[in-house]
Design an enzyme around this catalytic site. Structure first.
Site, short mmCIF file in Angstrom:
data_model
loop_
_atom_site.label_atom_id
_atom_site.label_comp_id
_atom_site.label_asym_id
_atom_site.label_seq_id
_atom_site.Cartn_x
_atom_site.Cartn_y
_atom_site.Cartn_z
N ASP A 103 0.85 -1.19 0.00
CA ASP A 103 0.00 0.00 0.00
C ASP A 103 0.89 1.24 0.00
O ASP A 103 2.06 1.18 0.38
CB ASP A 103 -0.91 0.02 1.23
CG ASP A 103 -1.92 1.16 1.16
OD1 ASP A 103 -2.72 1.18 0.20
OD2 ASP A 103 -1.89 2.04 2.02
N SER A 104 0.30 2.36 -0.41
CA SER A 104 1.06 3.62 -0.42
C SER A 104 1.34 4.10 1.01
O SER A 104 2.21 4.94 1.21
CB SER A 104 0.28 4.68 -1.19
OG SER A 104 -1.01 4.83 -0.65
N CYS A 124 -3.69 -0.77 -2.45
CA CYS A 124 -3.96 0.62 -2.82
C CYS A 124 -4.68 0.66 -4.17
O CYS A 124 -4.19 0.13 -5.16
CB CYS A 124 -2.63 1.36 -2.91
SG CYS A 124 -2.73 3.02 -3.57
N HIS A 144 -8.81 4.12 2.55
CA HIS A 144 -9.19 4.90 3.73
C HIS A 144 -10.70 4.94 3.95
O HIS A 144 -11.16 5.17 5.07
CB HIS A 144 -8.72 6.35 3.57
CG HIS A 144 -7.25 6.54 3.76
ND1 HIS A 144 -6.33 6.15 2.82
CD2 HIS A 144 -6.53 7.07 4.79
CE1 HIS A 144 -5.10 6.45 3.25
NE2 HIS A 144 -5.20 7.00 4.43
N GLU A 163 -7.13 10.33 7.99
CA GLU A 163 -5.81 10.33 8.65
C GLU A 163 -5.80 11.23 9.88
O GLU A 163 -5.01 11.02 10.80
CB GLU A 163 -4.71 10.73 7.66
CG GLU A 163 -4.64 9.77 6.48
CD GLU A 163 -3.25 9.25 6.16
OE1 GLU A 163 -2.28 9.95 6.45
OE2 GLU A 163 -3.16 8.14 5.61
N CYS A 189 -11.03 3.44 -2.23
CA CYS A 189 -9.80 3.92 -1.60
C CYS A 189 -9.74 3.26 -0.24
O CYS A 189 -10.76 3.20 0.46
CB CYS A 189 -9.83 5.45 -1.48
SG CYS A 189 -8.46 6.10 -0.49
#
Lengths: 248, 248
Positions: free
Chosen positions: A7-8, A70, A182, A150, A180
């Site tokens: 993942d990024s 990701c 997140h 985040e 995504c």
């Protein structure tokens, strides 16, 4: 079976959680490119370059399979990665499209894809869903959801204001693809906003279903051994992982 | 005089604009680390490493001076950079503290510093302002302003909601230090929110004043020649620069 999960940054932990709880692997090696996160606002050339560097890192572990958690990396780098590896590599987009097909039998149901700008611009979801026969697909870049998650903003007035900003012209879809890593952390708030009619598609759950159907993985009777790596600050990544995966 | 201007991405263009319009240099070389932006959410070790790599890049141009436009980079890497260069290196924090001193004669006036999480955690502004005798200094990480500016959100309900989120317990200060290169783009909205009592301190204007007072630069009768470099997608950087600097 040893799998790599790329993942990024930390977002892919939402995918790792699903993989971990599915008991499909003896060992999972998670690598987050935390020094260069996020990918979703960057250009294709940069994203592909970073993914190929990550592939070289994973090769040192003799992994049997690589999962690109990701969405942005899956959108741009999957092909380039596959030509350079002798193990299978799976991305979350193909899995997300398959999961949508299973959830929506009726091809004229309305689908909304939300993701980073780069993922939306790649059109990978839109193309994949149209290939499957879906006729009403909308795609919307909701990039600010990433830094909001985040910062730990999962509810409240500020998040509601972000929803109104992005969704002011959007009616509740039949399926909302959380494209995504997140975004699953906003599931509760998104469900409240769109109502019970809208089914949420989650990359982690989608990839687990996809692997069960398309690979020869056997169900194990215990959790995988986990190893974490990051391009910076691996301690924060491990701390977040423990929290998200409910590890002690 | 050839100066290098370093930033983590495009944000430093707000500082470049002030330097460009001040006519102090024959040539300005701007380098944005767009592939690895943002720095403000990353750890010290990573930030210092990236800044030292940027320094090596600038050394290839035989620059006479280097300006660190990024507040986060100034907060963490200035010392490390200075020990490795034989030309002067200036950061925006010292300049911002000096500008605040010039604007607020009364040391018990209230100051609010807004910046990225990393800049706030470094405490560089807080320490600098206390050294100057200011007794009422508050510092607040308003990290989401960065991606909001990058998405072109400079006004409207969503931004107002962000202000209410971050500033709900904050009274209008006498000085508001915009300690991130992105924040000057929110000047109008912040002034409306806090009212005319609050004086805004801008990194670009601060560094120009600082250079006029602390270096031997002479005023030139024409604009500098500009050269742009980036670790990814330099074309987007150049396009943004033309827009921000009103170049044709």
């Amino acid at each position: 079976m040893r799998v790599g999960v790329f993942d990024s940054g930390v977002g892919g932990l939402s995918v790792l959680k699903s993989l971990y709880e599915a008991n499909l692997f003896e060992e999972i090696i998670y690598y987050g490119d935390t020094a260069r996160v996020p990918y979703g606002v960057k250009d294709k050339e940069t994203i592909v370059k970073f993914c190929l560097e990550a592939l070289e890192f994973f090769k040192t572990f003799k992994i049997d399979m690589l999962i690109i958690a990701c969405n942005t990396a899956s959108a741009y780098a999957l092909e380039a990665l596959r030509t350079r590896a002798d193990f299978p590599i799976y991305g979350v987009i193909e899995a997300g499209v398959r999961a949508t097909c299973k959830n929506l039998k009726d091809k004229d149901k309305e689908i909304l894809v939300i993701a980073t700008k780069a993922t939306i611009n790649s059109k990978q979801y839109q193309i994949g869903l149209k290939k499957e026969g879906f006729t009403r697909v909308k795609a919307l870049a909701t990039g600010l959801f990433v830094p909001m998650v985040e910062e730990g903003i999962f509810e409240g007035e500020f998040l509601k204001s972000a929803f109104l900003h992005y969704f002011k012209d959007v009616k509740s879809p039949d399926a909302l693809i959380l494209a995504c890593t997140h975004f699953p952390l906003l599931s509760k708030a998104l469900s409240e906003f769109f109502g019970s009619k809208t089914r949420l598609i989650h990359s982690g759950e989608a990839i687990v279903e996809f692997l069960k159907e398309n690979s020869r993985l056997k169900l194990l009777d215990k959790r995988a051994n986990l190893r974490f790596y990051a391009s910076s600050d691996v301690k924060t990544l491990e701390k977040t992982a423990k929290l998200w995966l409910n590890l002690s």
